[in-house]
Motif scaffolding. Structure first.
Motif, PDB file in Angstrom:
ATOM      1  N   ASP A   9       0.819  -1.210   0.000  1.00  0.00           N
ATOM      2  CA  ASP A   9       0.000   0.000   0.000  1.00  0.00           C
ATOM      3  C   ASP A   9       0.856   1.264   0.000  1.00  0.00           C
ATOM      4  OD1 ASP A   9      -2.583  -1.153  -0.196  1.00  0.00           O
ATOM      5  OD2 ASP A   9      -2.418  -1.785   1.894  1.00  0.00           O
ATOM      6  N   HIS A  11       1.404   3.247  -2.844  1.00  0.00           N
ATOM      7  CA  HIS A  11       0.718   4.247  -3.682  1.00  0.00           C
ATOM      8  C   HIS A  11       1.673   5.329  -4.174  1.00  0.00           C
ATOM      9  CE1 HIS A  11      -3.392   2.740  -3.165  1.00  0.00           C
ATOM     10  NE2 HIS A  11      -3.030   2.442  -1.923  1.00  0.00           N
ATOM     11  N   ASN A  40      -0.455  -2.527  -4.493  1.00  0.00           N
ATOM     12  CA  ASN A  40      -0.586  -1.078  -4.511  1.00  0.00           C
ATOM     13  C   ASN A  40       0.760  -0.381  -4.340  1.00  0.00           C
ATOM     14  OD1 ASN A  40      -3.204  -0.984  -5.285  1.00  0.00           O
ATOM     15  ND2 ASN A  40      -4.035  -0.509  -3.269  1.00  0.00           N
ATOM     16  N   CYS A  42       1.988   0.564  -7.169  1.00  0.00           N
ATOM     17  CA  CYS A  42       1.536   1.438  -8.252  1.00  0.00           C
ATOM     18  C   CYS A  42       2.567   1.580  -9.354  1.00  0.00           C
ATOM     19  CB  CYS A  42       1.061   2.801  -7.753  1.00  0.00           C
ATOM     20  SG  CYS A  42      -0.413   2.659  -6.726  1.00  0.00           S
ATOM     21  N   TYR A  64      -4.667  -0.674  -7.662  1.00  0.00           N
ATOM     22  CA  TYR A  64      -4.148   0.500  -8.357  1.00  0.00           C
ATOM     23  C   TYR A  64      -2.810   0.247  -9.044  1.00  0.00           C
ATOM     24  CZ  TYR A  64      -7.724   3.225  -5.973  1.00  0.00           C
ATOM     25  OH  TYR A  64      -8.918   3.720  -5.531  1.00  0.00           O
TER      26      TYR A  64
END
Length: 185
Positions: A9, A11, A40, A42, A64
């Motif tokens: 996570d 991002h 994530n 990304c 994402y």
């Protein structure tokens, strides 16, 4: 003993520019045996950075991510079956019962998931469920506006035969690899 970095996570670059500097100091190549990323990340550029931390990188797809990756993985690490899933598939997100159901379906001793952006280590019967939180402190979509921003965190997991040591690392009190805060058997 196998030292496993659990991270996710991030991002990057959508919600955060980079890892906290304190984390980059800790996550030097050669210290970590295996890296598990719950998605994530990304950016493929940052995925390449994660490859430098350990030669054994396992990544699942977050909702994402800009690169292909599997939805789930089952790994055999130091005598444990470790399941990996981003967590956006768990409804309600982060729910202990829904997480335990996925863990049983995958047939794993340890399940590592993300999506909640909060550190959590929970033992259910003989199984362990882990969420490393957000390594950058990126905000979680759907979190109440009044909620404080997530504290950047990741998990170091020390697998040793029949024992699992879990050390949450956060930006406020980063610990050194090998320092175990919680041990599960």
């Amino acid at each position: 003993m196998v030292l496993v970095l659990c991270i996710g996570d991030l991002h990057i670059p959508h919600r955060a520019a980079d890892l906290p500097a304190k984390f980059k100091e800790l996550l030097k190549p050669g210290k970590i045996h295996t890296t598990i990323c719950v998605g994530n990340v990304c950016s493929k550029v940052f995925l390449d950075y994660l490859r430098t931390i350990s030669g054994d990188l396992h990544v699942v797809a977050g909702d994402y991510d800009e690169f292909p990756a599997p939805e789930q993985l089952v790994l055999n690490l130091a005598g444990f079956k470790v399941g990996v899933c981003h967590g956006h598939q768990i409804i309600p997100h982060g729910d202990p019962e829904a997480t335990a159901l996925l863990q049983r379906q995958m047939g794993v001793d340890i399940l590592v998931t993300g999506n909640t952006h909060k550190f959590e280590a929970r033992k259910t019967g003989p199984s362990l469920a882990l969420s490393p939180g957000s390594a950058t402190g990126a905000y979680a979509v759907g979190a109440p506006a009044s909620a404080p921003p997530p504290t950047p965190s990741f998990v170091l997991m020390d697998l040793d035969g029949s024992k699992v040591g879990v050390g949450p690392n956060d930006a406020a009190s980063a610990i050194h690899p090998g320092h175990v805060r919680q041990r599960f058997q």
